[in-house]
Design a protein around this motif. Structure first.
Motif, PDB file in Angstrom:
ATOM      1  N   CYS A   1       0.845  -1.194   0.000  1.00 52.64           N
ATOM      2  CA  CYS A   1       0.000   0.000   0.000  1.00 52.64           C
ATOM      3  C   CYS A   1       0.880   1.244   0.000  1.00 52.64           C
ATOM      4  CB  CYS A   1      -0.908   0.007   1.227  1.00 52.64           C
ATOM      5  SG  CYS A   1      -1.996  -1.438   1.326  1.00 52.64           S
ATOM      6  N   TRP A   2       0.610   2.129  -0.952  1.00 54.77           N
ATOM      7  CA  TRP A   2       1.441   3.307  -1.173  1.00 54.77           C
ATOM      8  C   TRP A   2       0.620   4.577  -1.027  1.00 54.77           C
ATOM      9  CZ3 TRP A   2       6.387   1.799  -3.004  1.00 54.77           C
ATOM     10  CH2 TRP A   2       6.464   0.507  -3.542  1.00 54.77           C
ATOM     11  N   ARG A   3       1.230   5.604  -0.503  1.00 57.26           N
ATOM     12  CA  ARG A   3       0.704   6.951  -0.601  1.00 57.26           C
ATOM     13  C   ARG A   3       1.732   7.813  -1.326  1.00 57.26           C
ATOM     14  NH1 ARG A   3      -2.183   7.085   5.256  1.00 57.26           N
ATOM     15  NH2 ARG A   3      -4.270   6.549   4.524  1.00 57.26           N
ATOM     16  N   LYS A   4       1.252   8.886  -1.911  1.00 56.26           N
ATOM     17  CA  LYS A   4       2.169   9.791  -2.602  1.00 56.26           C
ATOM     18  C   LYS A   4       3.239  10.256  -1.615  1.00 56.26           C
ATOM     19  CE  LYS A   4       0.386  12.351  -5.761  1.00 56.26           C
ATOM     20  NZ  LYS A   4      -0.350  13.420  -6.497  1.00 56.26           N
ATOM     21  N   ASP A   5       4.464  10.380  -2.095  1.00 53.86           N
ATOM     22  CA  ASP A   5       5.617  10.765  -1.276  1.00 53.86           C
ATOM     23  C   ASP A   5       6.034   9.669  -0.297  1.00 53.86           C
ATOM     24  OD1 ASP A   5       5.705  13.305  -2.516  1.00 53.86           O
ATOM     25  OD2 ASP A   5       4.192  14.065  -1.119  1.00 53.86           O
ATOM     26  N   GLN A   6       5.678   8.408  -0.602  1.00 58.27           N
ATOM     27  CA  GLN A   6       6.177   7.260   0.156  1.00 58.27           C
ATOM     28  C   GLN A   6       6.867   6.289  -0.810  1.00 58.27           C
ATOM     29  OE1 GLN A   6       2.784   5.560   2.228  1.00 58.27           O
ATOM     30  NE2 GLN A   6       2.932   7.025   3.909  1.00 58.27           N
ATOM     31  N   PRO A   7       7.931   6.728  -1.482  1.00 59.76           N
ATOM     32  CA  PRO A   7       8.584   5.866  -2.470  1.00 59.76           C
ATOM     33  C   PRO A   7       9.430   4.787  -1.809  1.00 59.76           C
ATOM     34  CG  PRO A   7       9.835   7.875  -2.219  1.00 59.76           C
ATOM     35  CD  PRO A   7       8.598   8.042  -1.366  1.00 59.76           C
ATOM     36  N   SER A   8       9.694   3.746  -2.553  1.00 62.92           N
ATOM     37  CA  SER A   8      10.684   2.776  -2.102  1.00 62.92           C
ATOM     38  C   SER A   8      12.071   3.358  -2.347  1.00 62.92           C
ATOM     39  CB  SER A   8      10.539   1.467  -2.882  1.00 62.92           C
ATOM     40  OG  SER A   8      11.071   1.611  -4.192  1.00 62.92           O
ATOM     41  N   PRO A   9      13.091   2.867  -1.644  1.00 63.32           N
ATOM     42  CA  PRO A   9      14.456   3.224  -2.028  1.00 63.32           C
ATOM     43  C   PRO A   9      14.823   2.513  -3.330  1.00 63.32           C
ATOM     44  CG  PRO A   9      14.484   1.575  -0.300  1.00 63.32           C
ATOM     45  CD  PRO A   9      13.043   1.954  -0.490  1.00 63.32           C
ATOM     46  N   ILE A  10      15.907   2.923  -3.941  1.00 65.43           N
ATOM     47  CA  ILE A  10      16.440   2.191  -5.094  1.00 65.43           C
ATOM     48  C   ILE A  10      17.014   0.880  -4.565  1.00 65.43           C
ATOM     49  CG2 ILE A  10      18.068   2.231  -7.013  1.00 65.43           C
ATOM     50  CD1 ILE A  10      18.068   5.326  -6.716  1.00 65.43           C
ATOM     51  N   HIS A  11      16.586  -0.241  -5.151  1.00 71.00           N
ATOM     52  CA  HIS A  11      16.987  -1.531  -4.591  1.00 71.00           C
ATOM     53  C   HIS A  11      17.124  -2.591  -5.672  1.00 71.00           C
ATOM     54  CE1 HIS A  11      12.566  -1.531  -4.754  1.00 71.00           C
ATOM     55  NE2 HIS A  11      12.642  -2.851  -4.890  1.00 71.00           N
ATOM     56  N   ASN A  12      17.772  -3.692  -5.294  1.00 69.71           N
ATOM     57  CA  ASN A  12      17.868  -4.848  -6.179  1.00 69.71           C
ATOM     58  C   ASN A  12      16.899  -5.924  -5.709  1.00 69.71           C
ATOM     59  OD1 ASN A  12      19.067  -5.976  -3.900  1.00 69.71           O
ATOM     60  ND2 ASN A  12      20.728  -6.942  -5.045  1.00 69.71           N
ATOM     61  N   HIS A  13      16.958  -7.113  -6.342  1.00 72.59           N
ATOM     62  CA  HIS A  13      16.055  -8.206  -5.983  1.00 72.59           C
ATOM     63  C   HIS A  13      16.796  -9.510  -5.734  1.00 72.59           C
ATOM     64  CE1 HIS A  13      13.240  -5.287  -7.787  1.00 72.59           C
ATOM     65  NE2 HIS A  13      12.409  -5.763  -6.892  1.00 72.59           N
ATOM     66  N   GLU A  14      18.068  -9.414  -5.374  1.00 72.36           N
ATOM     67  CA  GLU A  14      18.835 -10.582  -4.929  1.00 72.36           C
ATOM     68  C   GLU A  14      18.790 -11.733  -5.934  1.00 72.36           C
ATOM     69  OE1 GLU A  14      20.611 -10.628  -1.548  1.00 72.36           O
ATOM     70  OE2 GLU A  14      20.423  -8.630  -2.434  1.00 72.36           O
ATOM     71  N   ASP A  15      18.817 -11.385  -7.229  1.00 73.12           N
ATOM     72  CA  ASP A  15      18.783 -12.377  -8.310  1.00 73.12           C
ATOM     73  C   ASP A  15      17.492 -13.189  -8.343  1.00 73.12           C
ATOM     74  OD1 ASP A  15      21.325 -11.711  -9.349  1.00 73.12           O
ATOM     75  OD2 ASP A  15      22.296 -12.919  -7.793  1.00 73.12           O
ATOM     76  N   GLN A  16      16.421 -12.643  -7.789  1.00 69.44           N
ATOM     77  CA  GLN A  16      15.116 -13.298  -7.831  1.00 69.44           C
ATOM     78  C   GLN A  16      14.215 -12.583  -8.835  1.00 69.44           C
ATOM     79  OE1 GLN A  16      15.018 -16.134  -6.200  1.00 69.44           O
ATOM     80  NE2 GLN A  16      17.012 -15.636  -5.311  1.00 69.44           N
ATOM     81  N   ARG A  17      13.104 -13.229  -9.176  1.00 71.28           N
ATOM     82  CA  ARG A  17      12.131 -12.639 -10.094  1.00 71.28           C
ATOM     83  C   ARG A  17      11.042 -11.916  -9.308  1.00 71.28           C
ATOM     84  NH1 ARG A  17      10.131 -17.740 -13.188  1.00 71.28           N
ATOM     85  NH2 ARG A  17      10.558 -18.663 -11.142  1.00 71.28           N
ATOM     86  N   CYS A  18      10.564 -10.814  -9.864  1.00 71.44           N
ATOM     87  CA  CYS A  18       9.536 -10.013  -9.197  1.00 71.44           C
ATOM     88  C   CYS A  18       8.460  -9.620 -10.197  1.00 71.44           C
ATOM     89  CB  CYS A  18      10.160  -8.761  -8.577  1.00 71.44           C
ATOM     90  SG  CYS A  18       8.952  -7.572  -7.942  1.00 71.44           S
ATOM     91  N   TRP A  19       7.199  -9.927  -9.848  1.00 73.52           N
ATOM     92  CA  TRP A  19       6.035  -9.480 -10.606  1.00 73.52           C
ATOM     93  C   TRP A  19       5.265  -8.492  -9.742  1.00 73.52           C
ATOM     94  CZ3 TRP A  19       7.809 -14.381 -10.231  1.00 73.52           C
ATOM     95  CH2 TRP A  19       8.039 -15.115 -11.400  1.00 73.52           C
ATOM     96  N   MET A  20       4.683  -7.473 -10.347  1.00 72.73           N
ATOM     97  CA  MET A  20       3.877  -6.518  -9.590  1.00 72.73           C
ATOM     98  C   MET A  20       2.654  -6.132 -10.404  1.00 72.73           C
ATOM     99  SD  MET A  20       6.877  -3.789 -10.102  1.00 72.73           S
ATOM    100  CE  MET A  20       7.874  -5.057 -10.899  1.00 72.73           C
ATOM    101  N   GLY A  21       1.480  -6.247  -9.794  1.00 72.66           N
ATOM    102  CA  GLY A  21       0.237  -5.896 -10.465  1.00 72.66           C
ATOM    103  C   GLY A  21      -0.456  -4.773  -9.726  1.00 72.66           C
ATOM    104  N   CYS A  22      -0.787  -3.699 -10.428  1.00 75.61           N
ATOM    105  CA  CYS A  22      -1.459  -2.557  -9.809  1.00 75.61           C
ATOM    106  C   CYS A  22      -2.964  -2.822  -9.773  1.00 75.61           C
ATOM    107  CB  CYS A  22      -1.163  -1.282 -10.583  1.00 75.61           C
ATOM    108  SG  CYS A  22      -1.842   0.210  -9.820  1.00 75.61           S
ATOM    109  N   VAL A  23      -3.554  -2.762  -8.571  1.00 77.45           N
ATOM    110  CA  VAL A  23      -4.986  -3.023  -8.420  1.00 77.45           C
ATOM    111  C   VAL A  23      -5.769  -1.773  -8.038  1.00 77.45           C
ATOM    112  CG1 VAL A  23      -4.754  -5.472  -7.893  1.00 77.45           C
ATOM    113  CG2 VAL A  23      -4.595  -3.800  -6.030  1.00 77.45           C
ATOM    114  N   ASN A  24      -5.059  -0.692  -7.710  1.00 83.45           N
ATOM    115  CA  ASN A  24      -5.739   0.562  -7.385  1.00 83.45           C
ATOM    116  C   ASN A  24      -4.750   1.708  -7.552  1.00 83.45           C
ATOM    117  OD1 ASN A  24      -8.090   2.074  -6.247  1.00 83.45           O
ATOM    118  ND2 ASN A  24      -6.619   2.550  -4.636  1.00 83.45           N
ATOM    119  N   GLY A  25      -5.213   2.822  -8.114  1.00 85.23           N
ATOM    120  CA  GLY A  25      -4.339   3.967  -8.299  1.00 85.23           C
ATOM    121  C   GLY A  25      -3.427   3.799  -9.505  1.00 85.23           C
TER     122      GLY A  25
END
Length: 244
Positions: free
Chosen positions: A89-113
């Motif tokens: 859950c995100w609000r504006k001005d709550q970004p993640s830091p710049i990061h890696n994924h430890e050589d793993q796969r990542c999927w992300m689906g936006c369901v709102n906003g």
């Protein structure tokens, strides 16, 4: 390959009455049991299709929506040896830091906003191999109803909401307990330990990368979009902790 699944106690034994999110978890469990020629488990395109079908047709993810005034939140749905599934859950001005994924796969689906994803690579090599200053290599939106995908071979990234509130479902294979955090100017890399704000719709009492034991009792219904407050100076229930 057998893998013990840990997930919300809402799973229905009768498939005809099973909630869509529980069915998604079962389908992911089945797909991640299949060894691929590349050496990992689960076919990437099939997994994207499962996630895309869910986010465009179902809304029981709302039961896992918890906001925090101070940071984005990671809310665990299910976890096995092969994958972890969560609502972020995100609000504006709550970004993640710049990061890696430890050589793993990542999927992300936006369901709102609506989310914005920014790729970063090393300025000297134009890739994720190197050191020193980073530069932006690609910026694009992830619209409501769309699924994104990233690995460390593609880029490091930063995620943020470009609307007042956004919600996304993130799937990691395998689960990630720590990751690198990057300062784009100095090139400094630090390690951070990852945890959860809630597990199975229950707020955690201390931040941990390992899921707590599955609750035995049915949790009480939560109000839509509740705000769980935690002072920013405490380490309790923060979704990312520095590793000293």
């Amino acid at each position: 390959m057998n893998s013990t699944i840990i997930q919300s106690p809402d799973v229905c034994l009768n498939e005809s009455t099973q909630k869509p999110l529980d069915k998604l978890v079962d389908n992911l469990q089945n797909e991640f049991s299949k060894l691929q020629p590349e050496g990992y488990y689960g076919h990437s395109e099939t997994i994207s299709e499962l996630l895309n079908n869910y986010i465009n047709n179902c809304d029981d993810w709302k039961e896992y929506v918890f906001y925090c005034p101070f940071r984005y939140t990671r809310n665990l749905i299910a976890r096995t040896d092969q994958f972890e599934l969560m609502v972020i859950c995100w609000r504006k001005d709550q970004p993640s830091p710049i990061h890696n994924h430890e050589d793993q796969r990542c999927w992300m689906g936006c369901v709102n906003g609506k989310l914005q994803e920014t790729y970063f690579v090393y300025k000297s090599t134009k890739s994720t191999y190197g050191c020193g200053e980073l530069e932006k290599s690609y910026v694009h939106p992830i619209d409501n109803g769309s699924v994104g995908y990233i690995t460390d071979e593609i880029a490091f990234h930063m995620m943020e909401s470009i609307e007042d509130e956004s919600v996304s479902i993130h799937l990691y294979s395998k689960p990630i307990t720590e990751c690198n955090i990057y300062c784009p100017i100095t090139g400094t890399v630090s390690r951070r330990k990852l945890g959860y704000f809630t597990q199975y719709k229950q707020k955690v009492q201390c931040n941990t990368a390992q899921p707590q034991a599955q609750p035995q009792a049915q949790p009480q219904a939560q109000p839509t979009n509740p705000v769980l407050t935690t002072p920013p100076t405490t380490t309790l229930n923060s979704n990312i902790l520095n590793v000293n």
